[in-house]
Design an enzyme around this catalytic site. Structure first.
Site, PDB file in Angstrom:
ATOM      1  N   ASP A 223      -8.690  13.848 -46.273  1.00 31.30           N
ATOM      2  CA  ASP A 223      -9.839  14.334 -47.032  1.00 31.30           C
ATOM      3  C   ASP A 223     -10.079  15.824 -46.782  1.00 31.30           C
ATOM      4  O   ASP A 223     -10.165  16.620 -47.701  1.00 31.30           O
ATOM      5  CB  ASP A 223     -11.104  13.508 -46.725  1.00 31.30           C
ATOM      6  CG  ASP A 223     -11.342  13.296 -45.228  1.00 31.30           C
ATOM      7  OD1 ASP A 223     -10.583  13.856 -44.399  1.00 31.30           O
ATOM      8  OD2 ASP A 223     -12.285  12.575 -44.874  1.00 31.30           O
TER       9      ASP A 223
ATOM     10  N   ASP B 259      -9.925  20.431 -40.696  1.00 29.45           N
ATOM     11  CA  ASP B 259     -10.853  21.331 -40.004  1.00 29.45           C
ATOM     12  C   ASP B 259     -10.055  22.105 -38.947  1.00 29.45           C
ATOM     13  O   ASP B 259      -9.534  23.185 -39.213  1.00 29.45           O
ATOM     14  CB  ASP B 259     -11.970  20.454 -39.419  1.00 29.45           C
ATOM     15  CG  ASP B 259     -13.054  21.252 -38.733  1.00 29.45           C
ATOM     16  OD1 ASP B 259     -14.196  21.237 -39.219  1.00 29.45           O
ATOM     17  OD2 ASP B 259     -12.771  21.897 -37.714  1.00 29.45           O
TER      18      ASP B 259
ATOM     19  N   LYS C 151     -11.215   6.720 -42.987  1.00 26.94           N
ATOM     20  CA  LYS C 151     -11.638   6.128 -44.244  1.00 26.94           C
ATOM     21  C   LYS C 151     -11.818   7.206 -45.314  1.00 26.94           C
ATOM     22  O   LYS C 151     -11.925   6.918 -46.489  1.00 26.94           O
ATOM     23  CB  LYS C 151     -12.986   5.405 -44.055  1.00 26.94           C
ATOM     24  CG  LYS C 151     -12.947   4.296 -43.022  1.00 26.94           C
ATOM     25  CD  LYS C 151     -14.370   3.772 -42.790  1.00 26.94           C
ATOM     26  CE  LYS C 151     -14.370   2.756 -41.654  1.00 26.94           C
ATOM     27  NZ  LYS C 151     -15.733   2.378 -41.284  1.00 26.94           N
TER      28      LYS C 151
ATOM     29  N   LYS D 252     -11.239  28.210 -41.459  1.00 26.12           N
ATOM     30  CA  LYS D 252     -10.710  28.516 -40.118  1.00 26.12           C
ATOM     31  C   LYS D 252      -9.337  27.910 -39.858  1.00 26.12           C
ATOM     32  O   LYS D 252      -8.695  28.255 -38.878  1.00 26.12           O
ATOM     33  CB  LYS D 252     -11.690  28.025 -39.061  1.00 26.12           C
ATOM     34  CG  LYS D 252     -11.795  26.519 -38.969  1.00 26.12           C
ATOM     35  CD  LYS D 252     -12.765  26.141 -37.849  1.00 26.12           C
ATOM     36  CE  LYS D 252     -12.961  24.651 -37.795  1.00 26.12           C
ATOM     37  NZ  LYS D 252     -14.097  24.259 -36.989  1.00 26.12           N
TER      38      LYS D 252
ATOM     39  N   VAL E 253     -19.362  19.049 -44.587  1.00 20.73           N
ATOM     40  CA  VAL E 253     -19.591  18.526 -45.936  1.00 20.73           C
ATOM     41  C   VAL E 253     -19.552  16.996 -45.957  1.00 20.73           C
ATOM     42  O   VAL E 253     -18.941  16.368 -45.089  1.00 20.73           O
ATOM     43  CB  VAL E 253     -18.553  19.086 -46.951  1.00 20.73           C
ATOM     44  CG1 VAL E 253     -18.668  20.590 -47.070  1.00 20.73           C
ATOM     45  CG2 VAL E 253     -17.135  18.694 -46.573  1.00 20.73           C
TER      46      VAL E 253
HETATM   47  P1  5GP Z   1      -9.516  18.030 -37.746  1.00 20.29           P
HETATM   48  O1  5GP Z   1      -8.759  16.997 -36.964  1.00 20.29           O
HETATM   49  O2  5GP Z   1      -8.676  18.802 -38.713  1.00 20.29           O
HETATM   50  O3  5GP Z   1     -10.347  18.930 -36.867  1.00 20.29           O
HETATM   51  O4  5GP Z   1     -10.618  17.255 -38.583  1.00 20.29           O
HETATM   52  C1  5GP Z   1     -10.231  16.397 -39.594  1.00 20.29           C
HETATM   53  C2  5GP Z   1     -11.079  15.153 -39.661  1.00 20.29           C
HETATM   54  O5  5GP Z   1     -12.418  15.384 -39.220  1.00 20.29           O
HETATM   55  C3  5GP Z   1     -11.165  14.724 -41.105  1.00 20.29           C
HETATM   56  O6  5GP Z   1     -10.279  13.656 -41.319  1.00 20.29           O
HETATM   57  C4  5GP Z   1     -12.596  14.276 -41.253  1.00 20.29           C
HETATM   58  O7  5GP Z   1     -12.674  12.901 -41.006  1.00 20.29           O
HETATM   59  C5  5GP Z   1     -13.346  14.983 -40.175  1.00 20.29           C
HETATM   60  N1  5GP Z   1     -14.011  16.170 -40.707  1.00 20.29           N
HETATM   61  C6  5GP Z   1     -13.691  17.465 -40.510  1.00 20.29           C
HETATM   62  N2  5GP Z   1     -14.532  18.283 -41.140  1.00 20.29           N
HETATM   63  C7  5GP Z   1     -15.420  17.488 -41.767  1.00 20.29           C
HETATM   64  C8  5GP Z   1     -16.558  17.747 -42.607  1.00 20.29           C
HETATM   65  O8  5GP Z   1     -16.938  18.873 -42.923  1.00 20.29           O
HETATM   66  N3  5GP Z   1     -17.214  16.648 -43.083  1.00 20.29           N
HETATM   67  C9  5GP Z   1     -16.854  15.374 -42.767  1.00 20.29           C
HETATM   68  N4  5GP Z   1     -17.584  14.388 -43.286  1.00 20.29           N
HETATM   69  N5  5GP Z   1     -15.793  15.103 -41.990  1.00 20.29           N
HETATM   70  C10 5GP Z   1     -15.101  16.147 -41.491  1.00 20.29           C
HETATM   71 MG    MG Z   2     -10.824  11.731 -41.579  1.00 26.70          MG
END
Ligand code: 5GP
Ligand code: MG
Length: 166
Positions: free
Chosen positions: A94, A97, A38, A127, A145
């Site tokens: 959005d 990470d 979302k 990172k 965040v």
């Molecule tokens: P990744 O799969 O790259 O590790 O993480 C991406 C997803 O994790 C993003 O779509 C988001 O929903 C969530 N996410 C990662 N970091 C953050 C953060 O700092 N805050 C929030 N609210 N969601 C995060």
């Molecule tokens: Mg997400």
């Protein structure tokens, strides 16, 4: 308890700067913009209003078996509603990470015969060193965040600015 990372004005300028590049890159191309639900909904709403292109909107929902601060294995919860074969696809995220979500979506679309696939994220954590994201709004510290679509346990998506949770 929380510290402002980006004001409304700063978010606005990041989004419009990115839109200018996208506008140039997709000139005369038919585009499908896909927001990852979302979190990317507010980003999509603001970004596409800057784009003077023939574009379609669609959504994907990926959910994690973990909680929102410690992600687990991913699964597709909600798929596209329209075919994307021979279309130029731009995925909006959005925040990136680890890059696990971006990799998952890339895999999911890789056998759909798209004309091209690119990723745009509003934010990326320091990172992240992957190469799949074509447009990054801003690289931020490795902190959690919220706001502007991003949640903690479902809350704070409606904050107009982005805050660091402490
Ligand atoms: P990744 O799969 O790259 O590790 O993480 C991406 C997803 O994790 C993003 O779509 C988001 O929903 C969530 N996410 C990662 N970091 C953050 C953060 O700092 N805050 C929030 N609210 N969601 C995060
Ligand atoms: Mg997400």
């Amino acid at each position: 308890m929380s510290k402002i990372l980006l004001s409304q004005q700063e978010i606005k300028s990041i989004v419009s700067k990115m839109a200018k590049k996208i506008q140039v890159d997709y000139q005369n191309k038919e585009l499908v913009v896909i927001a990852i639900l979302k979190g990317a909904t507010l980003f999509m709403a603001d970004l596409i209003r800057h784009l003077d292109l023939n574009l379609y909107c669609d959504f994907l929902r990926i959910s994690s078996y973990g909680d929102c601060m410690v992600p687990g294995k991913l699964r597709l919860e909600f798929d596209l509603t329209q075919p994307v074969s021979n279309k130029h696809v731009l995925i909006l995220e959005d925040i990136v990470d680890s890059g696990q979500t971006v990799d998952f979506v890339y895999q999911h679309l890789s056998n759909k015969s798209v004309a091209s696939i690119k990723f745009a994220c509003l934010l990326a954590k320091e990172k992240y060193h992957g190469r799949k994201v074509d447009y990054i709004g801003k690289v931020i510290p490795n902190q959690f965040v919220v706001g502007y679509g991003m949640d903690y346990q479902g809350l704070y998506r409606n904050l107009p600015r982005i805050e660091i949770m402490e």
